[in-house]
Write a protein that holds these residues in place. Structure first.
Motif, PDB file in Angstrom:
ATOM      1  N   CYS B   7       0.751  -1.347   0.035  1.00  0.00           N
ATOM      2  CA  CYS B   7       0.015  -0.250  -0.076  1.00  0.00           C
ATOM      3  C   CYS B   7       0.684   1.207  -0.032  1.00  0.00           C
ATOM      4  CB  CYS B   7      -1.088   0.080   1.410  1.00  0.00           C
ATOM      5  SG  CYS B   7      -1.976  -0.586   0.492  1.00  0.00           S
ATOM      6  N   LEU B   9       3.681   1.608  -1.385  1.00  0.00           N
ATOM      7  CA  LEU B   9       4.657   1.982  -2.217  1.00  0.00           C
ATOM      8  C   LEU B   9       3.022   2.300  -3.029  1.00  0.00           C
ATOM      9  CD1 LEU B   9       6.435   1.304  -4.269  1.00  0.00           C
ATOM     10  CD2 LEU B   9       6.106  -0.820  -5.121  1.00  0.00           C
ATOM     11  N   VAL B  10       2.514   2.544  -3.521  1.00  0.00           N
ATOM     12  CA  VAL B  10       1.219   2.517  -4.439  1.00  0.00           C
ATOM     13  C   VAL B  10       1.361   4.113  -3.384  1.00  0.00           C
ATOM     14  CG1 VAL B  10      -1.250   2.326  -4.861  1.00  0.00           C
ATOM     15  CG2 VAL B  10       0.061   0.685  -4.633  1.00  0.00           C
ATOM     16  N   THR B  13       4.040   5.979  -4.626  1.00  0.00           N
ATOM     17  CA  THR B  13       4.308   7.028  -6.095  1.00  0.00           C
ATOM     18  C   THR B  13       3.355   7.619  -6.388  1.00  0.00           C
ATOM     19  OG1 THR B  13       5.130   4.409  -6.389  1.00  0.00           O
ATOM     20  CG2 THR B  13       4.256   4.827  -7.778  1.00  0.00           C
ATOM     21  N   LEU B  14       1.983   7.190  -6.461  1.00  0.00           N
ATOM     22  CA  LEU B  14       0.994   8.626  -6.713  1.00  0.00           C
ATOM     23  C   LEU B  14       1.315   9.688  -6.102  1.00  0.00           C
ATOM     24  CD1 LEU B  14      -2.175   6.013  -6.465  1.00  0.00           C
ATOM     25  CD2 LEU B  14      -1.256   6.871  -8.514  1.00  0.00           C
ATOM     26  N   LEU B  18       1.855  12.754  -8.535  1.00  0.00           N
ATOM     27  CA  LEU B  18       0.658  13.490  -8.691  1.00  0.00           C
ATOM     28  C   LEU B  18       0.502  14.708  -8.014  1.00  0.00           C
ATOM     29  CD1 LEU B  18      -2.102  10.697  -9.433  1.00  0.00           C
ATOM     30  CD2 LEU B  18      -0.110  12.359 -11.793  1.00  0.00           C
ATOM     31  N   ASN B  90      -4.211   1.773   8.387  1.00  0.00           N
ATOM     32  CA  ASN B  90      -4.303   2.146   6.261  1.00  0.00           C
ATOM     33  C   ASN B  90      -4.040   3.030   6.401  1.00  0.00           C
ATOM     34  OD1 ASN B  90      -3.622  -0.250   5.297  1.00  0.00           O
ATOM     35  ND2 ASN B  90      -5.148  -1.012   5.965  1.00  0.00           N
ATOM     36  N   VAL B  94      -4.177   5.007   2.622  1.00  0.00           N
ATOM     37  CA  VAL B  94      -5.020   5.594   1.567  1.00  0.00           C
ATOM     38  C   VAL B  94      -4.792   7.710   1.131  1.00  0.00           C
ATOM     39  CG1 VAL B  94      -7.596   6.066   2.892  1.00  0.00           C
ATOM     40  CG2 VAL B  94      -6.477   3.780   2.992  1.00  0.00           C
ATOM     41  N   THR B  97      -2.714   8.420  -1.534  1.00  0.00           N
ATOM     42  CA  THR B  97      -3.895   8.378  -2.331  1.00  0.00           C
ATOM     43  C   THR B  97      -4.657   9.225  -2.735  1.00  0.00           C
ATOM     44  OG1 THR B  97      -3.249   5.638  -2.185  1.00  0.00           O
ATOM     45  CG2 THR B  97      -4.898   6.077  -3.895  1.00  0.00           C
ATOM     46  N   SER B  98      -5.592   9.663  -1.502  1.00  0.00           N
ATOM     47  CA  SER B  98      -6.560  10.015  -2.164  1.00  0.00           C
ATOM     48  C   SER B  98      -6.672  12.081  -2.771  1.00  0.00           C
ATOM     49  CB  SER B  98      -7.912  10.583  -0.943  1.00  0.00           C
ATOM     50  OG  SER B  98      -6.950  11.192   0.154  1.00  0.00           O
ATOM     51  N   ALA B 100      -3.175  12.289  -4.297  1.00  0.00           N
ATOM     52  CA  ALA B 100      -3.174  12.177  -4.946  1.00  0.00           C
ATOM     53  C   ALA B 100      -4.382  12.462  -6.660  1.00  0.00           C
ATOM     54  CB  ALA B 100      -2.274  11.186  -6.115  1.00  0.00           C
ATOM     55  N   ALA B 101      -5.122  12.245  -5.777  1.00  0.00           N
ATOM     56  CA  ALA B 101      -6.383  12.195  -6.660  1.00  0.00           C
ATOM     57  C   ALA B 101      -7.733  13.346  -6.171  1.00  0.00           C
ATOM     58  CB  ALA B 101      -7.761  11.030  -6.292  1.00  0.00           C
ATOM     59  N   LYS B 103      -8.961  13.782  -4.027  1.00  0.00           N
ATOM     60  CA  LYS B 103     -10.309  13.291  -3.421  1.00  0.00           C
ATOM     61  C   LYS B 103     -10.313  13.546  -1.371  1.00  0.00           C
ATOM     62  CE  LYS B 103     -13.376  11.878  -6.488  1.00  0.00           C
ATOM     63  NZ  LYS B 103     -14.463  10.333  -6.273  1.00  0.00           N
TER      64      LYS B 103
END
Lengths: 285, 437
Positions: B7, B9-10, B13-14, B18, B90, B94, B97-98, B100-101, B103
């Protein structure tokens, strides 16, 4: 002499049979051990789970189950898991059946090449697709939506689904298709009226395997959908019961059992059909 | 299940790819400017505004329930809609990642450790130094708490909860083994461990050698001889054994381990097994933070004395050591959050209201990062920690904010080797230094 010769192999067979049975029971017991641990843990308090992990609980109450269900908000989680798993499994079949039919009926070596291309999908680890998939979801404005997960998950299951269905369809005599074609049946009609009923055991098998995989899927569900209780699946909800400083393992075990139950029941209901299908496939092969 | 590193790593990376390139969010700004405070929040028009809160404190935990009570009261009073989402362990991945989006949640309750220490630098969170002053919170929050949340002149978030991290001693077990007083030197500790082992009733120190709890004890012991500034430098850059004093500390750790002060198989223990071993009286000593007070069985609590980790001869410390800090949990503001500043301001101010802090203190054993008059708590261990611990111990350098975010996870894995019998000081140094490469 002949009697002795007859007895020796028979007693040898018995010994071998006993050994095989013992090994099988031992293996079954080893498989049941984690399940036993989960079940007894879910009725204990946290200290007992860690202090006497394999001891039986001293009382049987459903308090841990209620707490797990409430704290992790497993109600919506299970509903979302069902929606995602059923939707993705249905979509996978809708895509895999025509693909398998196309491969089986392709002329010359084209079918083998296409099957090889689908098989190559096994070589791509799911994790490698994660970052581009997240980028795609963001670009499509579908990040943190259930529909994107439903649309995406079939791509992870298509290689196995197509390859399995191809094997089932290859067992169908081509004469059936040819006679139907001579009677004027279209390709779609041949697929739905001849192939589909005959490969139904295969469709059930593939559906069960995919349902189990989709139900247990965690990585993509976490990253793509996030932790919002309204859209998260049960597998993503469950880890909210874990804390770095004070995890209640009894409640966690109860939560795990709750999420296992639906997929176990689904498997129990459909397993006989799947076993028959696999046996049928093996005999035809 | 996916591993946390996967998780991470993702998310990493994101975020790297971003952050700054993506649109800055989908939420619609609902108010701007600064209001006069929570009491007048409704007048500022925040009714109907939705605030998304991401929380490490899960529903069902004392802290999570206190957070919900405060939030419900806030929503009822102001008409704002507050949605709390538990993300558990998490959360950091989490959230990144959000972000990066675009959101991400507006307000995040999480501890300042590992990756969250880099959020203001990367833009994943907004520095709150100016808001602390403008929103009237600077006088409430303890200066040392603000200092711990400040990096490169930027305050990463609003400090909310602190902790004390003493060493727990079960006096009954020690007495039964013939140990008359709480060990204050490492020689005393080794002697006590020997007596405990001979008594057969329990072992000495329970520790989660395989996770963060063991990592913190390792770092606590090896700073015994080094100056605070030198040790901070080592935490930031590595090269542990290049510093003679830190190397001496690693040698001390090995000496203690080989003398049998830790429970058998400590290298496989986690914080949970550490707690259980102590709670079930199979070990007489453990280092654990104030977050563990509430779950202690009453009979163990009654016989537990809190103190510090014994010091060696020649240590830079004059008393046994413990940790304390205010990096427990704080309130981060996201780029989305400052688009609805009035609502977020009112919400944050409410969290520092006297009655809310008092509820956290009394029901969740929270050590507040803000001064709060009149808060009471009957937990005997918290009472002991607040009233008596300060005189017995000297506080060691709390490593969390000095270790680079990218190193933290790897360092925990590396330091777990230190608890494995037979691993010498050189191998330990080599393993922890590799975490920095």
């Amino acid at each position: 002499m002949s009697t002795d010769r007859g007895r020796t192999p028979r007693s040898g067979n018995r010994a071998l049979l006993a050994l095989s049975h013992s090994a099988a029971w031992l293996y079954a017991a080893a498989l049941l051990l984690p399940l036993y641990y989960l079940i007894v843990s879910s009725f204990k308090d946290n200290l007992s789970v860690l202090d006497t992990p394999f001891a039986l609980p001293t009382s049987v109450t459903l308090g841990n189950f209620a707490k797990a269900f409430d704290d992790a908000q497993l109600g919506p989680g299970l509903a979302n898991s069902a929606l995602v798993a059923l939707g993705a499994a249905a979509l996978t079949i809708v895509l895999a059946v025509p693909a398998a039919y196309g491969i089986v009926t392709s002329p010359g070596r084209l079918g083998q090449v296409l099957e090889g291309i689908f098989s190559a999908g096994f070589l791509i680890p799911g994790f490698a697709a994660l970052v581009p998939t997240v980028l795609l979801a963001i670009a499509l404005n579908q990040f943190q939506t259930r529909q994107f997960l439903v649309a995406f998950l079939p791509s992870t299951a298509l290689p196995l689904s197509v390859v399995l269905l191809v094997q089932f369809m290859r067992a169908i005599p081509r004469e059936l298709e040819e006679s139907a074609a001579m009677d004027g049946a279209s390709r779609l009609k041949i697929l739905t009226a001849i192939y589909l009923p005959l490969v139904m055991p295969g469709v059930v098998t593939v559906t069960i395997l995919n349902l189990i995989n989709f139900w247990n899927e965690y990585l993509f569900a976490l990253i793509l959908n996030g932790p919002d209780p309204e859209i998260r699946t049960a597998q993503v909800a469950l880890p909210t019961l874990i804390s770095a400083t004070s995890t209640d393992y009894a409640v966690l075990a109860a939560g795990v059992l709750i999420t296992l139950l639906p997929i176990y029941l689904a498997y129990a209901v459909a397993s006989r059909r799947m076993e028959q299908a696999l046996l049928q496939g093996a005999l035809k092969g | 299940m996916i591993s946390r590193p996967a998780c991470a790593l993702v998310a990493g990376t994101l975020t790297a790819a971003l952050l700054g390139a993506c649109s800055s969010g989908t939420a619609t700004p609902t108010a701007t400017g600064s209001g006069a405070g929570a009491a007048s929040a409704s007048a500022n028009g925040i009714a109907g505004t939705q605030i998304d809160v991401l929380s490490l404190w899960a529903k069902g935990s004392p802290e999570g329930d206190a957070l919900r009570r405060a939030t419900d009261a806030f929503a009822a009073k102001t008409g704002a809609v507050v949605k709390i989402v538990d993300a558990g362990e998490n959360l950091v991945d989490v959230y990144e990642t959000s972000v990066a989006a675009g959101k991400e949640a507006d307000v995040i309750f999480v501890n300042l450790a590992e990756k969250s220490t880099g959020w203001t630098k990367s833009g994943a969170a907004v520095p709150v130094g100016d808001y602390l002053t403008q929103w009237g919170l600077k006088d409430k929050v303890k200066p040392e708490a603000i200092a711990q949340w400040t990096t490169d002149g930027k305050v990463s978030g609003f400090p909310y909860s602190g902790f004390v991290w003493p060493v727990w001693f079960n006096k009954d077990l020690l007495t039964k083994a013939g140990v008359d007083k709480i060990p204050t030197t490492t020689d005393d500790l080794i002697a006590a461990a020997k007596k405990l082992k001979e008594s057969g009733a329990s072992e000495a120190i329970s520790i989660g050698g395989n996770d963060w709890s063991g990592n913190k004890l390792f770092l606590q012991i090896i700073q015994s001889y080094a100056s605070a500034d030198a040790f901070k430098g080592v935490l930031a850059k590595g090269s542990y054994c290049a510093d003679a004093d830190v190397k001496k500390g690693v040698d001390l750790f090995v000496q203690l381990r080989d003398a049998g002060v830790f429970v058998k198989d400590a290298q496989g223990f986690t914080a949970d097994t550490m707690n259980t071993t102590f709670y079930t009286k199979k070990a007489a000593i453990m280092p654990a933070g104030s977050w563990a007070f509430a779950k202690t069985p009453p009979d163990v609590s009654a016989t537990t004395e809190l103190s510090g980790f014994p010091i060696p001869a020649g240590s830079r410390f004059t008393k046994p050591t413990a940790y304390n800090g205010y990096t427990g949990v704080g309130i981060f503001l996201s780029p989305n959050g400052i688009k609805k500043l009035d609502a977020v301001k009112a919400y944050v101010q409410t969290m520092y209201a006297k009655e809310v802090l008092a509820d956290f203190v009394s029901t969740a054993n929270l050590v507040p990062a803000a001064t709060v008059a009149g808060a009471t708590n009957k937990d005997p261990l918290l009472t002991q920690a607040v009233s008596a611990l300060g005189d017995k111990v000297e506080y060691a350098v709390m490593p969390d904010t000095y270790i680079p975010p990218k190193v933290a996870d790897k360092l925990i894995k590396a330091s777990s080797q230190a608890f494995t019998p037979g691993v010498d000081a050189g191998a330990i140094c080599s393993a922890v230094d590799k975490a920095y490469q």
